[in-house]
Design a protein around this motif. Structure first.
Motif, PDB file in Angstrom:
ATOM      1  N   THR A 151      37.803  69.141  60.891  1.00 22.49           N
ATOM      2  CA  THR A 151      38.121  68.407  59.673  1.00 22.49           C
ATOM      3  C   THR A 151      37.156  67.241  59.475  1.00 22.49           C
ATOM      4  O   THR A 151      37.014  66.381  60.340  1.00 22.49           O
ATOM      5  CB  THR A 151      39.563  67.854  59.733  1.00 22.49           C
ATOM      6  N   LEU A 152      36.498  67.235  58.316  1.00 23.52           N
ATOM      7  CA  LEU A 152      35.644  66.128  57.913  1.00 23.52           C
ATOM      8  C   LEU A 152      36.501  65.156  57.115  1.00 23.52           C
ATOM      9  O   LEU A 152      37.163  65.546  56.151  1.00 23.52           O
ATOM     10  CB  LEU A 152      34.485  66.629  57.040  1.00 23.52           C
ATOM     11  N   THR A 153      36.492  63.887  57.514  1.00 25.01           N
ATOM     12  CA  THR A 153      37.240  62.854  56.808  1.00 25.01           C
ATOM     13  C   THR A 153      36.267  61.792  56.330  1.00 25.01           C
ATOM     14  O   THR A 153      35.489  61.246  57.125  1.00 25.01           O
ATOM     15  CB  THR A 153      38.296  62.200  57.717  1.00 25.01           C
ATOM     16  N   ILE A 154      36.301  61.510  55.038  1.00 21.44           N
ATOM     17  CA  ILE A 154      35.497  60.445  54.449  1.00 21.44           C
ATOM     18  C   ILE A 154      36.472  59.389  53.939  1.00 21.44           C
ATOM     19  O   ILE A 154      37.356  59.682  53.140  1.00 21.44           O
ATOM     20  CB  ILE A 154      34.624  60.961  53.291  1.00 21.44           C
ATOM     21  N   THR A 155      36.300  58.158  54.416  1.00 19.18           N
ATOM     22  CA  THR A 155      37.161  57.049  54.000  1.00 19.18           C
ATOM     23  C   THR A 155      36.286  55.923  53.479  1.00 19.18           C
ATOM     24  O   THR A 155      35.311  55.530  54.136  1.00 19.18           O
ATOM     25  CB  THR A 155      38.011  56.531  55.173  1.00 19.18           C
ATOM     26  N   ALA A 156      36.624  55.412  52.304  1.00 19.57           N
ATOM     27  CA  ALA A 156      35.897  54.295  51.702  1.00 19.57           C
ATOM     28  C   ALA A 156      36.871  53.154  51.467  1.00 19.57           C
ATOM     29  O   ALA A 156      37.929  53.347  50.878  1.00 19.57           O
ATOM     30  CB  ALA A 156      35.260  54.735  50.396  1.00 19.57           C
ATOM     31  N   LYS A 157      36.503  51.973  51.964  1.00 19.23           N
ATOM     32  CA  LYS A 157      37.352  50.789  51.810  1.00 19.23           C
ATOM     33  C   LYS A 157      36.588  49.721  51.040  1.00 19.23           C
ATOM     34  O   LYS A 157      35.424  49.461  51.326  1.00 19.23           O
ATOM     35  CB  LYS A 157      37.752  50.227  53.178  1.00 19.23           C
ATOM     36  N   HIS A 158      37.253  49.134  50.092  1.00 19.22           N
ATOM     37  CA  HIS A 158      36.663  48.052  49.305  1.00 19.22           C
ATOM     38  C   HIS A 158      37.628  46.883  49.315  1.00 19.22           C
ATOM     39  O   HIS A 158      38.812  47.053  49.032  1.00 19.22           O
ATOM     40  CB  HIS A 158      36.435  48.506  47.863  1.00 19.22           C
ATOM     41  N   SER A 159      37.150  45.727  49.686  1.00 23.70           N
ATOM     42  CA  SER A 159      38.008  44.552  49.624  1.00 23.70           C
ATOM     43  C   SER A 159      37.289  43.475  48.836  1.00 23.70           C
ATOM     44  O   SER A 159      36.125  43.170  49.087  1.00 23.70           O
ATOM     45  CB  SER A 159      38.370  44.053  51.020  1.00 23.70           C
ATOM     46  N   ASP A 160      37.988  42.938  47.870  1.00 24.81           N
ATOM     47  CA  ASP A 160      37.450  41.878  47.030  1.00 24.81           C
ATOM     48  C   ASP A 160      37.633  40.560  47.758  1.00 24.81           C
ATOM     49  O   ASP A 160      38.749  40.215  48.149  1.00 24.81           O
ATOM     50  CB  ASP A 160      38.181  41.869  45.687  1.00 24.81           C
ATOM     51  N   ALA A 161      36.559  39.862  47.955  1.00 21.43           N
ATOM     52  CA  ALA A 161      36.645  38.575  48.648  1.00 21.43           C
ATOM     53  C   ALA A 161      37.326  37.570  47.722  1.00 21.43           C
ATOM     54  O   ALA A 161      36.766  37.149  46.727  1.00 21.43           O
ATOM     55  CB  ALA A 161      35.249  38.098  49.030  1.00 21.43           C
ATOM     56  N   GLN A 162      38.542  37.247  48.055  1.00 27.01           N
ATOM     57  CA  GLN A 162      39.310  36.304  47.247  1.00 27.01           C
ATOM     58  C   GLN A 162      38.927  34.887  47.634  1.00 27.01           C
ATOM     59  O   GLN A 162      38.884  34.542  48.810  1.00 27.01           O
ATOM     60  CB  GLN A 162      40.805  36.511  47.450  1.00 27.01           C
ATOM     61  N   GLN A 163      38.656  34.098  46.627  1.00 29.94           N
ATOM     62  CA  GLN A 163      38.301  32.709  46.869  1.00 29.94           C
ATOM     63  C   GLN A 163      39.508  31.846  46.544  1.00 29.94           C
ATOM     64  O   GLN A 163      39.996  31.835  45.420  1.00 29.94           O
ATOM     65  CB  GLN A 163      37.088  32.314  46.040  1.00 29.94           C
ATOM     66  N   ASP A 164      39.977  31.121  47.549  1.00 23.56           N
ATOM     67  CA  ASP A 164      41.191  30.323  47.405  1.00 23.56           C
ATOM     68  C   ASP A 164      41.009  29.108  46.504  1.00 23.56           C
ATOM     69  O   ASP A 164      41.973  28.573  45.983  1.00 23.56           O
ATOM     70  CB  ASP A 164      41.694  29.874  48.775  1.00 23.56           C
ATOM     71  N   ASP A 165      39.758  28.685  46.316  1.00 24.96           N
ATOM     72  CA  ASP A 165      39.531  27.487  45.513  1.00 24.96           C
ATOM     73  C   ASP A 165      39.424  27.783  44.013  1.00 24.96           C
ATOM     74  O   ASP A 165      39.114  26.908  43.227  1.00 24.96           O
ATOM     75  CB  ASP A 165      38.277  26.751  45.997  1.00 24.96           C
ATOM     76  N   MET A 166      39.703  29.026  43.617  1.00 26.84           N
ATOM     77  CA  MET A 166      39.623  29.406  42.201  1.00 26.84           C
ATOM     78  C   MET A 166      40.988  29.801  41.678  1.00 26.84           C
ATOM     79  O   MET A 166      41.815  30.334  42.404  1.00 26.84           O
ATOM     80  CB  MET A 166      38.664  30.583  42.012  1.00 26.84           C
ATOM     81  N   THR A 167      41.178  29.576  40.399  1.00 23.39           N
ATOM     82  CA  THR A 167      42.376  30.036  39.711  1.00 23.39           C
ATOM     83  C   THR A 167      41.967  31.224  38.857  1.00 23.39           C
ATOM     84  O   THR A 167      41.167  31.076  37.928  1.00 23.39           O
ATOM     85  CB  THR A 167      42.974  28.926  38.821  1.00 23.39           C
ATOM     86  N   TYR A 168      42.478  32.399  39.189  1.00 20.31           N
ATOM     87  CA  TYR A 168      42.112  33.599  38.462  1.00 20.31           C
ATOM     88  C   TYR A 168      42.890  33.690  37.162  1.00 20.31           C
ATOM     89  O   TYR A 168      44.102  33.515  37.136  1.00 20.31           O
ATOM     90  CB  TYR A 168      42.399  34.846  39.313  1.00 20.31           C
ATOM     91  N   LEU A 169      42.191  33.959  36.062  1.00 19.02           N
ATOM     92  CA  LEU A 169      42.828  34.223  34.777  1.00 19.02           C
ATOM     93  C   LEU A 169      43.143  35.708  34.648  1.00 19.02           C
ATOM     94  O   LEU A 169      44.168  36.083  34.099  1.00 19.02           O
ATOM     95  CB  LEU A 169      41.936  33.760  33.632  1.00 19.02           C
ATOM     96  N   ILE A 170      42.239  36.534  35.155  1.00 23.54           N
ATOM     97  CA  ILE A 170      42.442  37.985  35.234  1.00 23.54           C
ATOM     98  C   ILE A 170      41.917  38.416  36.586  1.00 23.54           C
ATOM     99  O   ILE A 170      40.808  38.071  36.969  1.00 23.54           O
ATOM    100  CB  ILE A 170      41.677  38.736  34.123  1.00 23.54           C
ATOM    101  N   LYS A 171      42.710  39.175  37.326  1.00 21.96           N
ATOM    102  CA  LYS A 171      42.271  39.678  38.634  1.00 21.96           C
ATOM    103  C   LYS A 171      42.637  41.148  38.730  1.00 21.96           C
ATOM    104  O   LYS A 171      43.760  41.507  39.063  1.00 21.96           O
ATOM    105  CB  LYS A 171      42.922  38.899  39.774  1.00 21.96           C
ATOM    106  N   GLU A 172      41.678  41.994  38.376  1.00 21.75           N
ATOM    107  CA  GLU A 172      41.892  43.442  38.405  1.00 21.75           C
ATOM    108  C   GLU A 172      41.246  44.084  39.624  1.00 21.75           C
ATOM    109  O   GLU A 172      41.609  45.183  40.002  1.00 21.75           O
ATOM    110  CB  GLU A 172      41.338  44.081  37.129  1.00 21.75           C
ATOM    111  N   ARG A 173      40.266  43.433  40.220  1.00 26.86           N
ATOM    112  CA  ARG A 173      39.599  43.966  41.398  1.00 26.86           C
ATOM    113  C   ARG A 173      40.374  43.532  42.626  1.00 26.86           C
ATOM    114  O   ARG A 173      40.726  42.380  42.781  1.00 26.86           O
ATOM    115  CB  ARG A 173      38.168  43.465  41.468  1.00 26.86           C
ATOM    116  N   SER A 174      40.644  44.473  43.490  1.00 27.14           N
ATOM    117  CA  SER A 174      41.417  44.158  44.681  1.00 27.14           C
ATOM    118  C   SER A 174      41.013  45.081  45.815  1.00 27.14           C
ATOM    119  O   SER A 174      40.085  45.866  45.703  1.00 27.14           O
ATOM    120  CB  SER A 174      42.911  44.297  44.392  1.00 27.14           C
TER     121      SER A 174
END
Length: 122
Positions: free
Chosen positions: A56-79
């Motif tokens: 079995t070939l398994t391909i896994t892709a992980k993406h993490s958005d670096a959240q910055q604590d010093d910002m106030t997000y108005l829209i946050k769709e990337r996660s």
């Protein structure tokens, strides 16, 4: 929103309502190898793992958005996101599997191990 879902297949319904979306692939075979091409735009090769175990070939892709604590997000769709696909291949030369990444396309080459031996009659 979907009002009546009783006629939709369960897997289609889950796909429409889920935040989890699998990446698209092309899988093809030539004389001596299988090739898996996966669309992974926005992913760096450091965030992709490829394993071949028990046919079995398994391909896994992980993406993490670096959240910055010093910002106030108005829209946050990337996660944070994780996607995974599995494929079954038999008779693979595991020592010769290769992978490359170019312009968001991951290519995995799986050489086919020769299992047939021609025997001549004396």
């Amino acid at each position: 929103m979907i009002q009546n879902t009783s006629n939709l297949p369960q897997d289609l319904l889950e796909g429409l309502l889920s935040d989890h979306h699998e990446f698209k692939v092309n899988v093809y075979q030539s004389d001596n190898q299988y090739t898996v091409e996966a669309e992974l735009p926005g992913y760096q090769k450091e965030h992709i793992s490829i394993n071949y175990e028990d046919k079995t070939l398994t391909i896994t892709a992980k993406h993490s958005d670096a959240q910055q604590d010093d910002m106030t997000y108005l829209i946050k769709e990337r996660s944070t996101d994780e996607q995974s696909r599995q494929f079954i291949f038999k008779n693979i030369d595991t020592n010769a599997i290769k992978a490359t990444m170019d312009d968001g396309i991951l290519s995995v080459i799986l050489p086919i191990k020769q299992t047939k031996t021609q025997i001549s009659i004396d």
